[in-house]
Design a protein around this motif. Structure first.
Motif, mmCIF file in Angstrom:
data_model
loop_
_atom_site.group_PDB
_atom_site.id
_atom_site.type_symbol
_atom_site.label_atom_id
_atom_site.label_comp_id
_atom_site.label_asym_id
_atom_site.label_seq_id
_atom_site.Cartn_x
_atom_site.Cartn_y
_atom_site.Cartn_z
ATOM 1 N N GLU A 225 3.427 17.930 -9.454
ATOM 2 C CA GLU A 225 3.376 16.495 -9.724
ATOM 3 C C GLU A 225 4.739 15.894 -9.452
ATOM 4 O OE1 GLU A 225 1.548 15.066 -13.300
ATOM 5 O OE2 GLU A 225 0.462 16.950 -13.554
ATOM 6 N N VAL A 226 4.736 14.739 -8.803
ATOM 7 C CA VAL A 226 5.965 13.994 -8.537
ATOM 8 C C VAL A 226 5.779 12.613 -9.163
ATOM 9 C CG1 VAL A 226 7.496 13.076 -6.768
ATOM 10 C CG2 VAL A 226 6.309 15.246 -6.375
ATOM 11 N N PHE A 227 6.631 12.268 -10.126
ATOM 12 C CA PHE A 227 6.469 10.981 -10.805
ATOM 13 C C PHE A 227 7.818 10.412 -11.223
ATOM 14 C CE2 PHE A 227 6.053 14.484 -13.790
ATOM 15 C CZ PHE A 227 6.874 14.119 -14.844
ATOM 16 N N PRO A 228 8.007 9.118 -11.119
ATOM 17 C CA PRO A 228 7.112 8.188 -10.426
ATOM 18 C C PRO A 228 7.198 8.392 -8.909
ATOM 19 C CG PRO A 228 9.105 7.036 -11.094
ATOM 20 C CD PRO A 228 9.202 8.447 -11.637
ATOM 21 N N ASN A 229 6.159 8.040 -8.247
ATOM 22 C CA ASN A 229 6.104 8.118 -6.795
ATOM 23 C C ASN A 229 5.215 6.982 -6.322
ATOM 24 O OD1 ASN A 229 6.409 8.953 -4.188
ATOM 25 N ND2 ASN A 229 5.060 10.702 -4.343
ATOM 26 N N PRO A 230 5.802 5.926 -5.797
ATOM 27 C CA PRO A 230 7.153 5.707 -5.304
ATOM 28 C C PRO A 230 8.181 5.614 -6.432
ATOM 29 C CG PRO A 230 5.690 3.907 -4.634
ATOM 30 C CD PRO A 230 4.923 4.806 -5.494
ATOM 31 N N PHE A 231 9.466 5.876 -6.067
ATOM 32 C CA PHE A 231 10.554 5.812 -7.034
ATOM 33 C C PHE A 231 11.675 4.945 -6.483
ATOM 34 C CE2 PHE A 231 12.235 9.030 -4.266
ATOM 35 C CZ PHE A 231 13.602 9.021 -4.432
ATOM 36 N N SER A 232 12.551 4.503 -7.399
ATOM 37 C CA SER A 232 13.686 3.703 -6.940
ATOM 38 C C SER A 232 15.009 4.421 -7.183
ATOM 39 C CB SER A 232 13.692 2.321 -7.591
ATOM 40 O OG SER A 232 13.653 2.434 -8.987
ATOM 41 N N PHE B 246 0.848 -1.184 0.000
ATOM 42 C CA PHE B 246 0.000 0.000 0.000
ATOM 43 C C PHE B 246 0.883 1.233 0.000
ATOM 44 C CE2 PHE B 246 -2.099 3.352 2.469
ATOM 45 C CZ PHE B 246 -3.213 3.549 1.680
ATOM 46 N N TYR B 247 0.649 2.138 -0.957
ATOM 47 C CA TYR B 247 1.414 3.375 -1.047
ATOM 48 C C TYR B 247 0.466 4.555 -1.078
ATOM 49 C CZ TYR B 247 5.343 0.478 -2.417
ATOM 50 O OH TYR B 247 6.323 -0.460 -2.448
ATOM 51 N N LEU B 248 0.716 5.525 -0.248
ATOM 52 C CA LEU B 248 -0.017 6.778 -0.248
ATOM 53 C C LEU B 248 0.838 7.787 -0.987
ATOM 54 C CD1 LEU B 248 -2.444 8.350 0.849
ATOM 55 C CD2 LEU B 248 -1.079 8.844 2.875
ATOM 56 N N THR B 249 0.391 8.209 -2.176
ATOM 57 C CA THR B 249 1.273 9.025 -3.004
ATOM 58 C C THR B 249 0.732 10.405 -3.332
ATOM 59 O OG1 THR B 249 0.365 8.055 -5.003
ATOM 60 C CG2 THR B 249 2.330 7.023 -4.080
ATOM 61 N N ILE C 77 7.240 11.890 -0.598
ATOM 62 C CA ILE C 77 7.838 11.057 -1.627
ATOM 63 C C ILE C 77 8.210 9.726 -0.987
ATOM 64 C CG2 ILE C 77 9.786 10.777 -3.218
ATOM 65 C CD1 ILE C 77 10.015 13.797 -3.373
ATOM 66 N N ILE C 78 7.988 8.655 -1.726
ATOM 67 C CA ILE C 78 8.328 7.327 -1.221
ATOM 68 C C ILE C 78 9.452 6.748 -2.060
ATOM 69 C CG2 ILE C 78 7.494 4.975 -0.847
ATOM 70 C CD1 ILE C 78 4.692 6.218 -0.466
ATOM 71 N N LYS C 79 10.507 6.308 -1.378
ATOM 72 C CA LYS C 79 11.642 5.649 -2.025
ATOM 73 C C LYS C 79 11.494 4.152 -1.817
ATOM 74 C CE LYS C 79 15.889 4.957 -3.647
ATOM 75 N NZ LYS C 79 17.200 5.312 -3.261
ATOM 76 N N ARG C 80 11.544 3.393 -2.917
ATOM 77 C CA ARG C 80 11.455 1.927 -2.804
ATOM 78 C C ARG C 80 12.785 1.337 -2.433
ATOM 79 N NH1 ARG C 80 8.268 0.141 -8.139
ATOM 80 N NH2 ARG C 80 6.759 1.776 -8.026
ATOM 81 N N THR D 210 13.239 10.556 -9.447
ATOM 82 C CA THR D 210 11.861 11.001 -9.597
ATOM 83 C C THR D 210 11.868 12.419 -10.150
ATOM 84 O OG1 THR D 210 9.705 11.168 -8.500
ATOM 85 C CG2 THR D 210 11.620 11.870 -7.227
ATOM 86 N N THR D 211 10.842 12.761 -10.879
ATOM 87 C CA THR D 211 10.722 14.087 -11.475
ATOM 88 C C THR D 211 9.718 14.909 -10.679
ATOM 89 O OG1 THR D 211 11.211 13.208 -13.663
ATOM 90 C CG2 THR D 211 10.111 15.342 -13.581
ATOM 91 N N ILE D 212 10.088 16.121 -10.348
ATOM 92 C CA ILE D 212 9.197 17.064 -9.690
ATOM 93 C C ILE D 212 8.848 18.122 -10.726
ATOM 94 C CG2 ILE D 212 8.948 18.787 -7.883
ATOM 95 C CD1 ILE D 212 11.354 15.953 -7.419
#
Length: 93
Positions: free
Chosen positions: A18-25, A2-5, A90-93, A28-30
């Motif tokens: 916009e932040v994508f991709p989010n989550p990222f590994s 589960f990711y809250l993005t 932002i979520i980092k995988r 990520t682009t802001i």
């Protein structure tokens, strides 16, 4: 998993962040749309509020590359001309 993005708050009228991709590994682009930005600053914090990174930028898009970040949740703050413009997660995988 589960990711809250979609968790950003914008403090300028007509600004869309916009932040994508989010989550990222790896990166990520802001992207900021709706206003012209000058002298903007991106700040990245861990969940303890510790400032991890500061990036200056002057275009409406930049890429955050940080292989040193561990997997987890991070918070960002964007300021323009010293004023709070946007915040988010932002979520980092």
């Amino acid at each position: 998993d589960f990711y809250l993005t979609n968790t950003s708050e914008v403090f300028l009228p007509n600004l869309n962040v916009e932040v994508f991709p989010n989550p990222f590994s790896e990166q990520t682009t802001i992207q900021l749309e709706g206003v012209e930005l000058e002298h903007a600053q991106f700040q990245l914090f861990n969940v303890n509020g510790q400032l991890l990174e500061i990036q200056q930028f002057s275009s409406n898009q930049f890429i955050l590359k940080n292989e040193k970040l561990r997997a987890g949740l991070y918070f960002y703050k964007i300021e323009t001309k010293g004023k709070l413009t946007a915040t988010g997660k932002i979520i980092k995988r």
